[in-house]
Design an enzyme around this catalytic site. Structure first.
Site: not given
Ligand code: F6R
Length: 263
Positions: A67, A136, A138, A143
């Site tokens: 992403d 959440d 994701h 989401e």
């Molecule tokens: C990032 C991504 C997100 C993160 C998630 C957790 O490329 O795809 O799904 O893996 O938001 O973020 P952290 O690791 O910062 O807790």
């Protein structure tokens, strides 16, 4: 789904880094699906450090990121382009024509999503997809209530994700609302998935991912459909799981040929 409960972030990052290195050693032209965020930082650092003492050839590897934020320049320190340059592409020497990330500055973002998905189909399948998880539930930036059959597209971040990601920006108002993300179906088409999660804040999401019902309310629960998915979590992230002792037993009693994946 194979649930591996480790002592801490260091042990979990080491296991995942070993898996990724093994993948690349046995297939130098591997296609890797990569995540950003805090979770994989230590894993990427370990990969980089090991290159000094025991190098693996990353020259033929192709990488696809999950992403990217919309509207941030590549030079913005919170863009995922910048993150990848700092933590992975730069240190491991991945050349420009072998690394792919959605262009969040495209003048035609919908076409950009179609092109990105087509590029994954052309170069893929992704051999190993690395994932983190949001509080959440994701994965990528899919989401809650994302279609479980979704492909690369534009998504709007939830309030909770924008809040979590705000720490790295100077204020929450600077966190973009929109992102381009691989879809859940895109992610599920990877040959193998390794998810990492550390800390109390991820316990609820991990509960939904591993033991919850299959539901778009927790997009990560879609991983239950994947035939080859490892979930590597520390004790804090595992604390809400009902079958913790079973997962530990399965891992301890693993036959040696399976353990070799991490050697
Ligand atoms: C990032 C991504 C997100 C993160 C998630 C957790 O490329 O795809 O799904 O893996 O938001 O973020 P952290 O690791 O910062 O807790």
């Amino acid at each position: 789904m194979e649930v591996i409960i480790v002592k801490d972030r260091d042990e979990g990052s080491e296991l995942a880094a070993r898996r990724l290195r093994n993948r690349v050693s046995s297939k130098p032209a591997s296609v890797l699906g990569l995540a950003t965020g805090q979770t994989p930082e230590l894993l990427y650092r370990k990969l980089t450090e090991w290159q000094d003492s025991d190098p693996v050839n990353f020259k033929q590897v192709i990488t696809f990121n999950l992403d990217e934020y919309m509207g941030l320049e590549n030079s913005h320190p919170e863009s995922y382009h910048y993150y990848m340059t700092t933590h992975f592409w730069g240190p491991l020497g991945i050349l420009e024509d072998q690394r792919f990330i959605p262009n969040g500055l495209s003048k035609d973002p919908q076409q950009e999503c179609l092109n990105y998905e087509a590029m994954i189909q052309e170069k893929g399948p992704i051999d190993l997809q690395l994932l983190g998880i949001g509080r959440d539930g994701h994965i990528g930036f899919n989401e809650p209530m994302s279609s479980l059959g979704s492909r690369t597209r534009i998504k709007t971040l939830t309030e909770s994700t924008r809040k979590d990601n705000a720490a790295a920006f100077s204020s929450k108002s600077e966190v973009p609302y929109h992102v381009i993300t691989m879809g859940i179906q895109t992610i599920l088409e990877a040959s193998e998935i390794v998810m990492l999660a550390f800390g109390d804040a991820k316990a609820e999401a991990i509960k939904g991912c591993v033991e919850g019902p299959l539901t778009s309310v927790c997009p990560a629960s879609a991983l239950q459909m994947h035939p080859r998915c490892k979930v590597i979590i520390d004790e804090a992230a595992a604390k809400r799981l009902q079958y913790q002792s079973y997962y530990r037993e399965v891992y301890e009693k693993k036959p040696s040929w399976q353990k070799a994946e991490f050697v």
